[in-house]
Design a protein around this motif. Structure first.
Motif, PDB file in Angstrom:
ATOM      1  N   MET A  21       1.230 -13.473  20.270  1.00 28.31           N
ATOM      2  CA  MET A  21       1.114 -12.138  19.721  1.00 28.31           C
ATOM      3  C   MET A  21      -0.354 -11.855  19.420  1.00 28.31           C
ATOM      4  O   MET A  21      -1.059 -12.695  18.873  1.00 28.31           O
ATOM      5  CB  MET A  21       1.966 -12.025  18.454  1.00 28.31           C
ATOM      6  N   ASN A  22      -0.786 -10.688  19.758  1.00 28.85           N
ATOM      7  CA  ASN A  22      -2.138 -10.236  19.503  1.00 28.85           C
ATOM      8  C   ASN A  22      -2.374 -10.197  17.989  1.00 28.85           C
ATOM      9  O   ASN A  22      -1.534  -9.745  17.227  1.00 28.85           O
ATOM     10  CB  ASN A  22      -2.293  -8.851  20.122  1.00 28.85           C
ATOM     11  N   LEU A  23      -3.513 -10.665  17.525  1.00 31.67           N
ATOM     12  CA  LEU A  23      -3.804 -10.755  16.097  1.00 31.67           C
ATOM     13  C   LEU A  23      -3.803  -9.379  15.433  1.00 31.67           C
ATOM     14  O   LEU A  23      -3.223  -9.206  14.352  1.00 31.67           O
ATOM     15  CB  LEU A  23      -5.152 -11.452  15.874  1.00 31.67           C
ATOM     16  N   ILE A  24      -4.403  -8.399  16.061  1.00 31.72           N
ATOM     17  CA  ILE A  24      -4.421  -7.047  15.491  1.00 31.72           C
ATOM     18  C   ILE A  24      -3.003  -6.497  15.418  1.00 31.72           C
ATOM     19  O   ILE A  24      -2.603  -5.892  14.417  1.00 31.72           O
ATOM     20  CB  ILE A  24      -5.343  -6.119  16.304  1.00 31.72           C
ATOM     21  N   ARG A  25      -2.216  -6.720  16.455  1.00 29.03           N
ATOM     22  CA  ARG A  25      -0.833  -6.241  16.477  1.00 29.03           C
ATOM     23  C   ARG A  25      -0.012  -6.893  15.362  1.00 29.03           C
ATOM     24  O   ARG A  25       0.852  -6.255  14.768  1.00 29.03           O
ATOM     25  CB  ARG A  25      -0.211  -6.524  17.834  1.00 29.03           C
ATOM     26  N   ALA A  26      -0.297  -8.157  15.052  1.00 30.40           N
ATOM     27  CA  ALA A  26       0.417  -8.847  13.981  1.00 30.40           C
ATOM     28  C   ALA A  26       0.216  -8.143  12.643  1.00 30.40           C
ATOM     29  O   ALA A  26       1.119  -8.129  11.802  1.00 30.40           O
ATOM     30  CB  ALA A  26      -0.053 -10.296  13.887  1.00 30.40           C
ATOM     31  N   PHE A  27      -0.947  -7.524  12.446  1.00 31.80           N
ATOM     32  CA  PHE A  27      -1.237  -6.836  11.191  1.00 31.80           C
ATOM     33  C   PHE A  27      -0.838  -5.365  11.197  1.00 31.80           C
ATOM     34  O   PHE A  27      -0.777  -4.745  10.141  1.00 31.80           O
ATOM     35  CB  PHE A  27      -2.734  -6.931  10.864  1.00 31.80           C
ATOM     36  N   THR A  28      -0.570  -4.795  12.355  1.00 30.92           N
ATOM     37  CA  THR A  28      -0.317  -3.351  12.418  1.00 30.92           C
ATOM     38  C   THR A  28       1.082  -2.974  12.893  1.00 30.92           C
ATOM     39  O   THR A  28       1.499  -1.834  12.702  1.00 30.92           O
ATOM     40  CB  THR A  28      -1.337  -2.666  13.349  1.00 30.92           C
ATOM     41  N   GLU A  29       1.806  -3.891  13.490  1.00 31.11           N
ATOM     42  CA  GLU A  29       3.111  -3.546  14.068  1.00 31.11           C
ATOM     43  C   GLU A  29       4.107  -3.086  12.997  1.00 31.11           C
ATOM     44  O   GLU A  29       4.718  -2.026  13.127  1.00 31.11           O
ATOM     45  CB  GLU A  29       3.674  -4.739  14.845  1.00 31.11           C
ATOM     46  N   HIS A  30       4.296  -3.881  11.960  1.00 31.72           N
ATOM     47  CA  HIS A  30       5.257  -3.483  10.920  1.00 31.72           C
ATOM     48  C   HIS A  30       4.806  -2.230  10.169  1.00 31.72           C
ATOM     49  O   HIS A  30       5.622  -1.307  10.000  1.00 31.72           O
ATOM     50  CB  HIS A  30       5.526  -4.636   9.940  1.00 31.72           C
ATOM     51  N   PRO A  31       3.550  -2.141   9.706  1.00 28.45           N
ATOM     52  CA  PRO A  31       3.150  -0.892   9.049  1.00 28.45           C
ATOM     53  C   PRO A  31       3.382   0.341   9.928  1.00 28.45           C
ATOM     54  O   PRO A  31       3.840   1.374   9.441  1.00 28.45           O
ATOM     55  CB  PRO A  31       1.660  -1.102   8.760  1.00 28.45           C
ATOM     56  N   ALA A  32       3.102   0.220  11.220  1.00 29.11           N
ATOM     57  CA  ALA A  32       3.323   1.352  12.123  1.00 29.11           C
ATOM     58  C   ALA A  32       4.808   1.698  12.220  1.00 29.11           C
ATOM     59  O   ALA A  32       5.177   2.857  12.340  1.00 29.11           O
ATOM     60  CB  ALA A  32       2.757   1.045  13.504  1.00 29.11           C
ATOM     61  N   SER A  33       5.669   0.684  12.128  1.00 31.87           N
ATOM     62  CA  SER A  33       7.112   0.940  12.239  1.00 31.87           C
ATOM     63  C   SER A  33       7.649   1.728  11.049  1.00 31.87           C
ATOM     64  O   SER A  33       8.718   2.321  11.140  1.00 31.87           O
ATOM     65  CB  SER A  33       7.881  -0.383  12.386  1.00 31.87           C
ATOM     66  N   VAL A  34       6.923   1.730   9.939  1.00 34.48           N
ATOM     67  CA  VAL A  34       7.336   2.521   8.781  1.00 34.48           C
ATOM     68  C   VAL A  34       6.415   3.718   8.567  1.00 34.48           C
ATOM     69  O   VAL A  34       6.413   4.335   7.512  1.00 34.48           O
ATOM     70  CB  VAL A  34       7.424   1.652   7.492  1.00 34.48           C
ATOM     71  N   GLY A  35       5.607   4.024   9.590  1.00 38.32           N
ATOM     72  CA  GLY A  35       4.778   5.227   9.560  1.00 38.32           C
ATOM     73  C   GLY A  35       3.548   5.123   8.685  1.00 38.32           C
ATOM     74  O   GLY A  35       3.115   6.121   8.104  1.00 38.32           O
ATOM     75  N   GLU A  36       2.969   3.917   8.566  1.00 37.27           N
ATOM     76  CA  GLU A  36       1.797   3.731   7.723  1.00 37.27           C
ATOM     77  C   GLU A  36       0.709   2.989   8.488  1.00 37.27           C
ATOM     78  O   GLU A  36       0.995   2.284   9.457  1.00 37.27           O
ATOM     79  CB  GLU A  36       2.152   2.905   6.481  1.00 37.27           C
ATOM     80  N   THR A  37      -0.504   3.138   8.020  1.00 34.51           N
ATOM     81  CA  THR A  37      -1.587   2.301   8.521  1.00 34.51           C
ATOM     82  C   THR A  37      -1.524   0.980   7.768  1.00 34.51           C
ATOM     83  O   THR A  37      -0.785   0.841   6.788  1.00 34.51           O
ATOM     84  CB  THR A  37      -2.955   2.966   8.275  1.00 34.51           C
ATOM     85  N   TYR A  38      -2.332   0.022   8.197  1.00 36.41           N
ATOM     86  CA  TYR A  38      -2.362  -1.266   7.504  1.00 36.41           C
ATOM     87  C   TYR A  38      -2.779  -1.081   6.042  1.00 36.41           C
ATOM     88  O   TYR A  38      -2.177  -1.634   5.128  1.00 36.41           O
ATOM     89  CB  TYR A  38      -3.331  -2.225   8.206  1.00 36.41           C
ATOM     90  N   THR A  39      -3.804  -0.258   5.807  1.00 39.92           N
ATOM     91  CA  THR A  39      -4.312  -0.039   4.450  1.00 39.92           C
ATOM     92  C   THR A  39      -3.277   0.653   3.571  1.00 39.92           C
ATOM     93  O   THR A  39      -3.086   0.276   2.410  1.00 39.92           O
ATOM     94  CB  THR A  39      -5.621   0.779   4.491  1.00 39.92           C
ATOM     95  N   GLU A  40      -2.611   1.676   4.101  1.00 41.70           N
ATOM     96  CA  GLU A  40      -1.559   2.360   3.342  1.00 41.70           C
ATOM     97  C   GLU A  40      -0.433   1.394   2.993  1.00 41.70           C
ATOM     98  O   GLU A  40       0.072   1.385   1.868  1.00 41.70           O
ATOM     99  CB  GLU A  40      -0.995   3.537   4.146  1.00 41.70           C
ATOM    100  N   HIS A  41      -0.051   0.577   3.965  1.00 43.72           N
ATOM    101  CA  HIS A  41       1.023  -0.379   3.743  1.00 43.72           C
ATOM    102  C   HIS A  41       0.617  -1.417   2.700  1.00 43.72           C
ATOM    103  O   HIS A  41       1.413  -1.776   1.829  1.00 43.72           O
ATOM    104  CB  HIS A  41       1.406  -1.062   5.057  1.00 43.72           C
ATOM    105  N   LEU A  42      -0.613  -1.879   2.762  1.00 45.90           N
ATOM    106  CA  LEU A  42      -1.121  -2.833   1.783  1.00 45.90           C
ATOM    107  C   LEU A  42      -1.076  -2.241   0.384  1.00 45.90           C
ATOM    108  O   LEU A  42      -0.597  -2.883  -0.559  1.00 45.90           O
ATOM    109  CB  LEU A  42      -2.559  -3.240   2.143  1.00 45.90           C
TER     110      LEU A  42
END
Length: 97
Positions: free
Chosen positions: A1-22
């Motif tokens: 799995m791509n490292l960036i995708r590991a940090f962004t896939e789940h947040p994107a699935s709930v309609g958020e950026t990584y920072t918003e999700h954090l």
């Protein structure tokens, strides 16, 4: 799995950026930890924090539900009776139907 995708896939699935999700996860986690501490204190001193835990759960549940995208409602199929009801039994006023 791509490292960036590991940090962004789940947040994107709930309609958020990584920072918003954090930020949301930190807020939720902090609220849960504080409510948990209040529940532990309540266990020892039952006159303190009587509704704190249940209020926190209700609040967090409401926030989670509000964040979820609206799912389309699937039509419900009508249920057929297993067998027809006899009219003489259905109209008997002595039966609690």
């Amino acid at each position: 799995m791509n490292l960036i995708r590991a940090f962004t896939e789940h947040p994107a699935s709930v309609g958020e950026t990584y920072t918003e999700h954090l930020a949301n996860a930190v807020c939720f986690g902090t609220r849960m930890m504080l409510a948990g501490i209040a529940c532990l204190v309540h266990g020892v001193l039952p006159f303190l924090f009587v509704r704190t835990g249940s209020r926190a759960i209700t609040e967090l549940n409401g926030r989670l539900i509000a964040r979820q995208p609206v799912q389309p409602v699937q039509p419900v199929q009508p249920v057929r009776p297993i067998r027809p009801v006899r009219q003489d039994v259905a109209s008997d006023p002595r039966l609690p139907l």
